[in-house]
Enzyme design. Structure first.
Site, PDB file in Angstrom:
ATOM      1  N   ASN A   9      31.228 -17.722  13.870  1.00  0.00           N
ATOM      2  CA  ASN A   9      32.049 -18.037  15.044  1.00  0.00           C
ATOM      3  C   ASN A   9      32.157 -16.777  15.895  1.00  0.00           C
ATOM      4  O   ASN A   9      32.898 -15.857  15.542  1.00  0.00           O
ATOM      5  CB  ASN A   9      33.433 -18.512  14.560  1.00  0.00           C
ATOM      6  CG  ASN A   9      34.400 -18.722  15.706  1.00  0.00           C
ATOM      7  OD1 ASN A   9      34.013 -18.699  16.879  1.00  0.00           O
ATOM      8  ND2 ASN A   9      35.670 -18.921  15.381  1.00  0.00           N
ATOM      9  N   LYS A  11      33.419 -16.477  18.737  1.00  0.00           N
ATOM     10  CA  LYS A  11      34.653 -16.515  19.550  1.00  0.00           C
ATOM     11  C   LYS A  11      34.350 -16.154  21.010  1.00  0.00           C
ATOM     12  O   LYS A  11      33.275 -16.455  21.495  1.00  0.00           O
ATOM     13  CB  LYS A  11      35.722 -15.604  18.941  1.00  0.00           C
ATOM     14  CG  LYS A  11      35.968 -15.924  17.462  1.00  0.00           C
ATOM     15  CD  LYS A  11      37.239 -15.332  16.936  1.00  0.00           C
ATOM     16  CE  LYS A  11      37.328 -15.589  15.440  1.00  0.00           C
ATOM     17  NZ  LYS A  11      38.592 -15.167  14.849  1.00  0.00           N
ATOM     18  N   HIS A  95      40.396 -24.890  14.844  1.00  0.00           N
ATOM     19  CA  HIS A  95      40.495 -23.484  14.422  1.00  0.00           C
ATOM     20  C   HIS A  95      41.938 -23.020  14.621  1.00  0.00           C
ATOM     21  O   HIS A  95      42.620 -23.456  15.559  1.00  0.00           O
ATOM     22  CB  HIS A  95      39.531 -22.629  15.252  1.00  0.00           C
ATOM     23  CG  HIS A  95      39.418 -21.228  14.749  1.00  0.00           C
ATOM     24  ND1 HIS A  95      40.352 -20.262  15.058  1.00  0.00           N
ATOM     25  CD2 HIS A  95      38.506 -20.629  13.951  1.00  0.00           C
ATOM     26  CE1 HIS A  95      40.011 -19.129  14.469  1.00  0.00           C
ATOM     27  NE2 HIS A  95      38.895 -19.324  13.790  1.00  0.00           N
ATOM     28  N   GLU A  97      43.176 -20.469  15.850  1.00  0.00           N
ATOM     29  CA  GLU A  97      43.479 -19.915  17.179  1.00  0.00           C
ATOM     30  C   GLU A  97      43.714 -21.035  18.194  1.00  0.00           C
ATOM     31  O   GLU A  97      44.538 -20.901  19.097  1.00  0.00           O
ATOM     32  CB  GLU A  97      42.352 -18.964  17.621  1.00  0.00           C
ATOM     33  CG  GLU A  97      42.429 -17.650  16.852  1.00  0.00           C
ATOM     34  CD  GLU A  97      41.102 -16.945  16.645  1.00  0.00           C
ATOM     35  OE1 GLU A  97      40.133 -17.213  17.374  1.00  0.00           O
ATOM     36  OE2 GLU A  97      41.034 -16.117  15.706  1.00  0.00           O
ATOM     37  N   GLU A 167      40.716 -21.905   6.056  1.00  0.00           N
ATOM     38  CA  GLU A 167      40.911 -20.575   6.628  1.00  0.00           C
ATOM     39  C   GLU A 167      42.391 -20.218   6.596  1.00  0.00           C
ATOM     40  O   GLU A 167      43.139 -20.604   7.513  1.00  0.00           O
ATOM     41  CB  GLU A 167      40.420 -20.565   8.076  1.00  0.00           C
ATOM     42  CG  GLU A 167      38.948 -20.893   8.232  1.00  0.00           C
ATOM     43  CD  GLU A 167      38.374 -20.235   9.465  1.00  0.00           C
ATOM     44  OE1 GLU A 167      37.454 -19.437   9.310  1.00  0.00           O
ATOM     45  OE2 GLU A 167      38.865 -20.491  10.572  1.00  0.00           O
ATOM     46  N   GLY A 173      40.778 -12.386  10.836  1.00  0.00           N
ATOM     47  CA  GLY A 173      40.764 -11.212  11.702  1.00  0.00           C
ATOM     48  C   GLY A 173      41.719 -10.114  11.279  1.00  0.00           C
ATOM     49  O   GLY A 173      41.990  -9.188  12.040  1.00  0.00           O
ATOM     50  N   SER A 213      38.167 -13.074   7.098  1.00  0.00           N
ATOM     51  CA  SER A 213      37.707 -11.716   6.795  1.00  0.00           C
ATOM     52  C   SER A 213      36.603 -11.666   5.739  1.00  0.00           C
ATOM     53  O   SER A 213      36.589 -10.781   4.883  1.00  0.00           O
ATOM     54  CB  SER A 213      38.896 -10.838   6.387  1.00  0.00           C
ATOM     55  OG  SER A 213      39.825 -10.743   7.460  1.00  0.00           O
ATOM     56  N   GLY A 234      34.048 -14.867  11.293  1.00  0.00           N
ATOM     57  CA  GLY A 234      34.370 -14.443  12.652  1.00  0.00           C
ATOM     58  C   GLY A 234      33.789 -13.072  12.924  1.00  0.00           C
ATOM     59  O   GLY A 234      32.601 -12.916  13.203  1.00  0.00           O
ATOM     60  N   GLY A 235      34.613 -12.044  12.801  1.00  0.00           N
ATOM     61  CA  GLY A 235      34.225 -10.674  13.160  1.00  0.00           C
ATOM     62  C   GLY A 235      32.868 -10.233  12.628  1.00  0.00           C
ATOM     63  O   GLY A 235      32.050  -9.669  13.375  1.00  0.00           O
TER      64      GLY A 235
HETATM   65  C1  PEP Z   1      37.414 -17.136  12.007  1.00  0.00           C
HETATM   66  O1  PEP Z   1      37.809 -16.872  13.119  1.00  0.00           O
HETATM   67  O2  PEP Z   1      37.074 -18.304  11.726  1.00  0.00           O
HETATM   68  C2  PEP Z   1      37.398 -16.067  11.017  1.00  0.00           C
HETATM   69  C3  PEP Z   1      37.307 -16.399   9.763  1.00  0.00           C
HETATM   70  O3  PEP Z   1      37.503 -14.789  11.493  1.00  0.00           O
HETATM   71  P1  PEP Z   1      37.320 -13.432  10.637  1.00  0.00           P
HETATM   72  O4  PEP Z   1      36.085 -13.611   9.798  1.00  0.00           O
HETATM   73  O5  PEP Z   1      37.173 -12.371  11.655  1.00  0.00           O
HETATM   74  O6  PEP Z   1      38.534 -13.303   9.793  1.00  0.00           O
END
Ligand code: PEP
Length: 251
Positions: A9, A11, A95, A97, A167, A173, A213, A234-235
């Protein structure tokens, strides 16, 4: 057998050129891998450019959101037929967010999920508890509520196309990761909910991803849990080497 899915993702990050470069590097790195599937979720505006790069590769693509309505007078939104037009296979829905920043309720996520399925897209539906909810022992209750609400009213055939992503919001994040045991416990619980509502076959074939993460250093242990069928990243998906390092954790 459940083929693990490693989903990135991106983002609201990267330029168009950076998306194209990242997609190329991911496609090259994934090559002809058959032990997992990979998918990336660029910003919607850049999906077309990324699709141009990924066409013919083993990497699928999708968007990070869509609305249930349309096409029509919905200024600023994107809808399922547009995703299909761009060759999307998947769409991420619900998600955290979207839930916390844009007020998406289980009911809205459910409408979107039904619209995605009706269009032939595979929704990746996210669920997860807040830190306060985990600390007060409410994780099971929250997951059950989100499962029931966001995935309400789906036929067995429809549910068969759904991917669930667990999640924990406190791990997104933040650098905090659920322990493999914490993830496994929630994933096993979700599988039980699927069996209760449908049957064992569907419960055993549904993919449940972990997100929060995930990085190359913790991926292998998380992915080795019996009920963890991949990762929503994500990141770490913004760097090809990290994304591929996570995929390398699939045994
Ligand atoms: C996400 O946004 O779905 C996510 C898991 O982010 P991160 O891996 O950065 O925690």
């Amino acid at each position: 057998m459940r083929i693990p899915l490693i989903a990135g993702n991106w983002k609201m990050n990267l330029t168009r050129a950076e998306c194209v470069d990242l997609a190329k590097a991911v496609a090259d790195g994934v090559g002809n891998a058959t032990n997992y599937e990979a998918a990336v979720f660029p910003p919607s505006l850049y999906v077309d450019a990324v699709a141009g790069v990924l066409k013919g590769s083993k990497v699928a693509w999708g968007t990070q959101n869509m609305v249930a309505e349309g096409p029509g007078a919905f200024t600023g939104e994107i809808c399922a037929p547009m995703l299909l037009d761009l060759g999307c296979t998947y769409v991420i829905l619900g998600h955290s967010e979207r839930r916390t920043l844009y007020g998406e309720t289980d009911e809205i996520v459910n409408k979107k999920t039904k619209a995605a399925l009706a269009a032939g897209l595979k929704p990746i539906v996210c669920v997860g508890e807040l830190l306060a909810e985990r600390q007060s022992g409410k994780t099971d209750e929250i997951i059950r509520k989100q499962f029931s609400g966001s995935l309400a009213g789906l036929s067995e055939a429809e549910f068969g196309k759904v991917v669930i992503a667990y999640e924990p919001v406190w791990a997104i994040g933040t650098g905090l990761t659920a322990t493999p045991q914490q993830a496994e416990e929630v994933h096993a619980g979700l599988r039980k909910l699927i069996a209760e509502r449908y049957n064992d076959t569907l419960s055993q074939t549904t993919r449940i991803l972990y997100g929060g993460s995930v990085k190359p250093s913790n991926a292998a242990e998380l992915l080795s849990q019996p009920n963890v069928d991949g990762a929503l990243v994500g990141g770490a998906s913004l760097k090809a080497a990290d994304f591929l390092g996570i995929a390398a954790g699939v045994k």
